[in-house]
Design an enzyme around this catalytic site. Structure first.
Site, PDB file in Angstrom:
ATOM      1  N   GLY A 167     -34.527 -20.248 -29.859  1.00  0.00           N
ATOM      2  CA  GLY A 167     -33.232 -20.546 -29.004  1.00  0.00           C
ATOM      3  C   GLY A 167     -32.235 -21.420 -30.013  1.00  0.00           C
ATOM      4  O   GLY A 167     -32.617 -22.197 -30.687  1.00  0.00           O
ATOM      5  N   SER A 168     -31.123 -20.667 -30.021  1.00  0.00           N
ATOM      6  CA  SER A 168     -30.075 -21.428 -31.165  1.00  0.00           C
ATOM      7  C   SER A 168     -28.707 -20.951 -30.553  1.00  0.00           C
ATOM      8  O   SER A 168     -28.432 -20.281 -29.699  1.00  0.00           O
ATOM      9  CB  SER A 168     -30.311 -20.865 -32.440  1.00  0.00           C
ATOM     10  OG  SER A 168     -30.644 -19.620 -32.493  1.00  0.00           O
TER      11      SER A 168
END
Length: 223
Positions: free
Chosen positions: A190-191
């Site tokens: 996740g980013s």
């Protein structure tokens, strides 16, 4: 197609999983062995899904119309913020910032939103707040890239690590000439990506919209 950043990890993980399944066969009951094996297989399938790199067709619309710059999304994900903000690191000017959140289920390949020349790159150490929070833009580990387009517009964008992301990979090199849609990096798990556009940009997306990296047109900048 599997992205190059995942090939070695997937190979090592597969060997470990096969070894664990072999060991579990001898030390657990058939029911527990079956459940653990299913869990490991599902986990491995998720890793394959995460490191996927689907084929996309790219073309530069600006080649046919020199009077405008069409900006495409630098990543797959969801638009979580569109706001006017003062960019302090390089542009030192008011901009429109579009923030794109990549969940662990999105393709995590990052692509150039415009064609031009890379004039600035920098890596920043930082924290690991949840990526959709506003403070993550500058406080989290991140990179900054600036491309000067053929129309002399300067487009800044950032790779921002999230709570799960612990490794940002940046391929962009200063002074290299690049094309829209080419890969400039990869973020594991996740980013978020922030892209900073001139105030006169026509924004084509809205908050909550899903976008596709290298394909979805997010803005037009007219000369």
């Amino acid at each position: 197609m599997i992205h190059r950043e995942g090939t070695s990890l997937l190979s090592y993980t597969l060997m470990i999983i096969l070894l664990l399944i072999f060991i579990f066969f001898f030390i657990f009951s058939s029911v527990i062995f079956f459940l653990l094996s299913i869990f490991l297989v599902v986990f491995y399938v998720f890793l394959i899904f995460f490191f996927r790199n689907p084929k996309k067709f790219f073309y530069d619309e600006n080649f046919y119309d020199k009077k405008k710059e069409i900006i495409v999304s630098p990543a797959d994900g969801k638009i979580v913020e569109i706001q006017n903000i003062f960019e302090t690191e390089f542009l030192k000017n008011k901009c429109i910032c579009i923030s794109i959140f990549m969940s662990p289920f999105d393709v995590h390949v990052n692509r150039y939103p415009v064609s031009g020349k890379v004039i600035y790159t920098k890596y920043h150490t930082g924290k690991y707040f949840i990526a959709w929070l506003k403070k993550s833009s500058l406080e989290n580990e991140h990179t900054t890239i600036v491309v000067e387009t053929n129309n002399k517009n300067k487009i800044l964008f950032r790779q921002i690590a999230g709570f799960l992301a612990r490794r940002i990979i940046l391929y962009a090199k200063k002074n290299s000439v690049i094309k829209k849609g080419e890969e400039f990096g990869f973020i594991k798990f996740g980013s978020r990506i922030d892209i900073f556009l001139p105030l006169n940009s026509l924004i084509l997306v809205k908050k909550g919209e899903k976008v596709s990296g290298g394909e979805t047109e997010i803005s037009i900048i007219r000369s």
